[in-house]
Write a protein that holds these residues in place. Structure first.
Motif, PDB file in Angstrom:
ATOM      1  N   LYS A 224       0.835  -1.207   0.000  1.00 46.25           N
ATOM      2  CA  LYS A 224       0.000   0.000   0.000  1.00 46.25           C
ATOM      3  C   LYS A 224       0.865   1.251   0.000  1.00 46.25           C
ATOM      4  O   LYS A 224       0.647   2.187  -0.761  1.00 46.25           O
ATOM      5  CB  LYS A 224      -0.874  -0.004   1.247  1.00 46.25           C
ATOM      6  N   ILE A 225       1.844   1.245   0.887  1.00 48.70           N
ATOM      7  CA  ILE A 225       2.718   2.417   1.009  1.00 48.70           C
ATOM      8  C   ILE A 225       3.507   2.625  -0.287  1.00 48.70           C
ATOM      9  O   ILE A 225       3.611   3.737  -0.804  1.00 48.70           O
ATOM     10  CB  ILE A 225       3.693   2.234   2.200  1.00 48.70           C
ATOM     11  N   ILE A 226       4.019   1.530  -0.819  1.00 50.85           N
ATOM     12  CA  ILE A 226       4.830   1.613  -2.031  1.00 50.85           C
ATOM     13  C   ILE A 226       3.982   2.074  -3.217  1.00 50.85           C
ATOM     14  O   ILE A 226       4.389   2.936  -3.999  1.00 50.85           O
ATOM     15  CB  ILE A 226       5.494   0.246  -2.323  1.00 50.85           C
ATOM     16  N   ALA A 227       2.785   1.525  -3.337  1.00 54.98           N
ATOM     17  CA  ALA A 227       1.911   1.888  -4.449  1.00 54.98           C
ATOM     18  C   ALA A 227       1.519   3.363  -4.367  1.00 54.98           C
ATOM     19  O   ALA A 227       1.417   4.058  -5.380  1.00 54.98           O
ATOM     20  CB  ALA A 227       0.675   0.994  -4.453  1.00 54.98           C
ATOM     21  N   ASP A 228       1.311   3.855  -3.147  1.00 54.74           N
ATOM     22  CA  ASP A 228       0.985   5.273  -2.956  1.00 54.74           C
ATOM     23  C   ASP A 228       2.126   6.170  -3.397  1.00 54.74           C
ATOM     24  O   ASP A 228       1.913   7.209  -4.015  1.00 54.74           O
ATOM     25  CB  ASP A 228       0.720   5.555  -1.467  1.00 54.74           C
ATOM     26  N   LYS A 229       3.341   5.760  -3.040  1.00 52.34           N
ATOM     27  CA  LYS A 229       4.497   6.618  -3.308  1.00 52.34           C
ATOM     28  C   LYS A 229       4.989   6.511  -4.741  1.00 52.34           C
ATOM     29  O   LYS A 229       5.550   7.454  -5.278  1.00 52.34           O
ATOM     30  CB  LYS A 229       5.647   6.247  -2.360  1.00 52.34           C
ATOM     31  N   ASN A 230       4.874   5.305  -5.318  1.00 47.41           N
ATOM     32  CA  ASN A 230       5.381   5.088  -6.683  1.00 47.41           C
ATOM     33  C   ASN A 230       4.325   4.461  -7.569  1.00 47.41           C
ATOM     34  O   ASN A 230       4.454   3.315  -7.986  1.00 47.41           O
ATOM     35  CB  ASN A 230       6.606   4.154  -6.664  1.00 47.41           C
ATOM     36  N   PRO A 231       3.249   5.195  -7.865  1.00 48.20           N
ATOM     37  CA  PRO A 231       2.148   4.595  -8.624  1.00 48.20           C
ATOM     38  C   PRO A 231       2.584   4.113 -10.017  1.00 48.20           C
ATOM     39  O   PRO A 231       1.926   3.261 -10.600  1.00 48.20           O
ATOM     40  CB  PRO A 231       1.114   5.717  -8.706  1.00 48.20           C
ATOM     41  N   ASP A 232       3.692   4.655 -10.527  1.00 51.36           N
ATOM     42  CA  ASP A 232       4.092   4.301 -11.895  1.00 51.36           C
ATOM     43  C   ASP A 232       4.937   3.043 -11.983  1.00 51.36           C
ATOM     44  O   ASP A 232       5.200   2.534 -13.072  1.00 51.36           O
ATOM     45  CB  ASP A 232       4.864   5.465 -12.533  1.00 51.36           C
TER      46      ASP A 232
END
Ligand code: ARG
Length: 458
Positions: A409-417
């Motif tokens: 979740k945290i990673i997807a929020d920070k690096n959506p691309d």
């Protein structure tokens, strides 16, 4: 970060000599700050110097702080401040911290010195009891044990990992007995979920029905005596448990492999000799039909001598018998000169009694090191042993999966691309790494509270 600490000690000492001459050449008494508000470190030398130099500590502190600020090393600090009676509070700059971390990782020995005389070390760790799903209680032994193996190996020791699986204890009596009573399709595929349910059912029958409990105890004796019907079912239970365990080990990226498994059952054929030899060494005592050892100084709650049970009155061998046999095997056949047990602190008495027995029977050389590396319990927010909301034990796999999900979740929020596959891979590394870090950064012997917030605080 031992190195940066040593570096700061040198700087403060030099500043003290500049400020006070020879008299300042003393241990700077550098301690990590209790509260980050006051910086990273605190040097307490002004107080002790004040006594020897007959000056005010605050004044001395100011003098040293001034010299430190003006010295070349002063640039490494964002703050140099004198507080209270003369504490010198120090806060490093971000650059200085980064530099020291980089230096640490550039050293591929990671600060572990090479040993002058390497040894053969057995590390007994993880070692869950089988026929049950791994739970949160298995986390610490696995992680700490793995870290110990890595450090010892880097130091040059030959490390032999031993996974002392509980595959032979009393729980198998009730499981087998229950299996025989109920329908268990021998040819069907069984999952660890089935095993959990089986365990719970068998356990409640065991607790409620004395006749069933009796049969269960006889079943263990039959199993240990090689009864074929018992063995067939037992092998199925073990196979499923080990499959599950390996799966969890993979997620944790442990060093433990199938070849490291040497379960309790392995020692079965050596248990009679343990009893005979203990008797010959005059360490064994008959007590109410059981064969026990009374190690000096061990008392139960009532103050009576606490027995180490080697063989029960029904002929069944206890946990201790296996541990005694295992040490003999490790010393004679694995040639270990050091044996390390990474096991819960609640087993401290057990290991102390086992070690006492080995020494008194003369089964280990005086130079052979036997160590219980004890650790505390993982607690829930209520400061009681970590349980599910309904009071059950927390499944280890569930914790690892949740850590990965939360990290994702945290990673997807920070690096959506970032491509999804990469996000997943990173999430597993960050999530499981956070669980391990939370464990290893806590003081080993103390209990700690399992806290998602703290663990995944990036
Ligand atoms: N199976 C044991 C337990 O779950 C731990 C075994 C530790 N190792 C040993 N040699 N006793 O409590």
């Amino acid at each position: 970060m031992a190195d940066i600490k040593r570096q700061i000690e040198t700087w403060v000492r030099q500043a003290a000599v500049t400020a006070l001459g020879e008299g300042g050449d003393t241990d700077p008494l550098l301690r990590p700050s209790k509260d980050p508000k006051f910086g990273d470190y605190q040097a307490n030398l002004a107080m002790s110097l004040a006594k020897t130099l007959g000056k005010k500590p605050r004044e001395i502190g100011e003098q040293i702080a001034d010299c430190l600020r003006q010295s070349e090393s002063g640039a490494a600090f964002e703050m140099i401040e004198v507080a209270g009676p003369g504490f010198i509070n120090l806060k490093l700059t971000r650059e200085a911290l980064n530099r020291s971390v980089r230096e640490m990782f550039d050293d591929d020995r990671l600060g572990v010195p090479e040993k002058a005389s390497p040894e053969i070390v057995v590390v007994d760790y993880s070692s869950p009891n089988l026929a049950k799903e791994m739970h949160i209680g298995h986390l610490r032994s696995s992680i700490i044990g793995d870290a110990i193996c890595r450090v010892l190996t880097l130091g040059g020791d030959m490390v032999i990992r031993q996974n002392h699986l509980g595959d032979w204890g009393t729980q198998f009596g009730m499981l087998l007995e229950h299996l025989i009573d109920t329908v268990w399709d021998k040819d069907a595929e069984h999952s660890i979920g089935d095993l959990n349910a089986l365990y719970q059912d068998a356990k409640s029958r065991f607790d409620a029905d004395p006749a069933f409990a009796d049969r269960s105890r006889r079943r263990v004796v039959a199993l240990q005596a090689g009864d074929e019907q018992s063995l067939v079912l037992w092998r199925q239970l073990i196979a499923e448990s080990v499959r599950h365990m390996s799966h969890v080990y993979q997620k944790l990226e442990l060093l433990l492999e199938a070849g490291d498994i040497r379960p309790e059952s392995f020692y079965n054929s050596r248990l009679t000799a343990v009893v005979d030899d203990l008797r010959a060494a005059a360490v064994l005592v008959e007590d109410q039909g059981a064969r026990v050892v009374f190690a000096e100084g061990f008392k139960n709650k009532e103050g009576d001598p606490l027995p180490l049970i080697v063989q029960k009155s029904d002929g069944g061998f206890g946990y201790a018998a296996t541990d005694l046999a295992a040490v003999r095997f490790r010393v004679s056949e694995l040639a270990a000169t050091r044996i390390v047990y990474v096991v819960d602190a609640r087993q401290a008495d057990h290991f102390a009694q086992v070690f006492w027995t080995l020494r008194h029977a003369g089964w280990v050389a005086p130079t052979t090191q036997l160590e219980h590396v004890a650790f505390g319990t993982i607690l829930g927010e209520d400061k009681r042993p970590f349980r599910t909301r309904s009071g059950g034990t927390v499944r280890l796999e569930e914790v690892l999966d949740e850590a990965t999900e939360r990290a994702l979740k945290i990673i997807a929020d920070k690096n959506p691309d970032l491509p999804a596959a990469e996000q997943r891979e990173l999430a597993a590394a960050v999530g499981i790494g956070a669980v391990k870090y939370a464990d290893l950064s806590s003081e080993r012997i103390k209990d700690y509270v399992f806290d998602w917030q703290r663990m995944l605080a990036l």
